[in-house]
Design a protein around this motif. Structure first.
Motif, PDB file in Angstrom:
ATOM      1  N   HIS A 109       2.443   1.776  -3.427  1.00 32.52           N
ATOM      2  CA  HIS A 109       1.435   2.256  -4.373  1.00 32.52           C
ATOM      3  C   HIS A 109       1.165   3.748  -4.147  1.00 32.52           C
ATOM      4  O   HIS A 109       1.109   4.538  -5.109  1.00 32.52           O
ATOM      5  CB  HIS A 109       0.142   1.442  -4.223  1.00 32.52           C
ATOM      6  N   GLU A 114       0.830  -1.209   0.000  1.00 29.21           N
ATOM      7  CA  GLU A 114       0.000   0.000   0.000  1.00 29.21           C
ATOM      8  C   GLU A 114       0.864   1.257   0.000  1.00 29.21           C
ATOM      9  O   GLU A 114       0.570   2.220  -0.710  1.00 29.21           O
ATOM     10  CB  GLU A 114      -0.931   0.009   1.220  1.00 29.21           C
ATOM     11  N   GLN A 150       4.177   5.768  -5.405  1.00 28.46           N
ATOM     12  CA  GLN A 150       4.192   5.883  -6.865  1.00 28.46           C
ATOM     13  C   GLN A 150       3.147   6.887  -7.348  1.00 28.46           C
ATOM     14  O   GLN A 150       3.401   7.665  -8.276  1.00 28.46           O
ATOM     15  CB  GLN A 150       3.965   4.517  -7.503  1.00 28.46           C
ATOM     16  N   GLN A 151       1.977   6.894  -6.732  1.00 31.36           N
ATOM     17  CA  GLN A 151       0.951   7.862  -7.112  1.00 31.36           C
ATOM     18  C   GLN A 151       1.413   9.293  -6.819  1.00 31.36           C
ATOM     19  O   GLN A 151       1.203  10.195  -7.643  1.00 31.36           O
ATOM     20  CB  GLN A 151      -0.352   7.594  -6.352  1.00 31.36           C
TER      21      GLN A 151
END
Length: 165
Positions: free
Chosen positions: A97, A94, A100-101
């Motif tokens: 992720h 999580e 990266q966002q």
């Protein structure tokens, strides 16, 4: 039923014959010499062999205690790895992720400010904290040691309910 003669203890002869025999001075001296020899043997044993025996026993007690403590810490580490590793992997995925966002949506300057303000950048190659592979740097090893030693630094805590129990 005829009366049987009373036998002297440790003898096959009747007591009357054993008592009736005169005791010579030489046999008395041998008995006292044997008692003196037994005292010398006991003194030698109690001053040389007995302390060595106690020292070896004490050493074995310390070794046994150390081995049991080590096994207890190792068992605690295995239990904590079992409870916490799956949760840590899920949280790491999580976090990666989200990272990266944020990198995709924010500029490099804003992302650098975010890192400076306390956001931790995680890499996929970073070792897991609750993993058994990194025995020297494992958080589970440190946690189980501080728990067994009753130190409890308070700088780490398990996240799962089973780990907290």
């Amino acid at each position: 039923l005829g009366e049987r003669p009373v036998l002297w203890p440790m003898s096959a002869e009747p007591a009357s014959q054993v008592i009736a025999e005169p005791v010579s001075q030489e046999s008395r001296t041998n008995v006292f010499a044997q008692v003196g020899l037994n005292r010398l043997r006991w003194r030698y044993f109690s001053q040389t062999i007995l302390p060595l025996k106690y020292a070896v026993w004490k050493l074995l007690t310390y070794v046994r205690t150390f081995v049991l403590a080590y096994l207890l810490v190792l068992a605690g580490q295995l239990v904590m790895c079992t409870f916490e590793l799956d949760t840590e992997k899920r949280l790491r995925a999580e976090h990666l992720h989200l990272q990266q966002q944020l990198k995709a949506e924010l500029s490099n300057e804003t992302f650098s400010l975010l890192l400076a303000s306390g956001f931790k950048e995680v890499k996929e190659s970073d070792p897991f904290a609750w993993d058994f592979d990194g025995v020297l740097h494992s958080r589970s090893l440190m946690f189980s040691f501080t728990t067994v030693a009753s130190i409890g630094y308070g700088d780490m805590a398990p996240l799962t309910t089973s780990g907290q129990i």
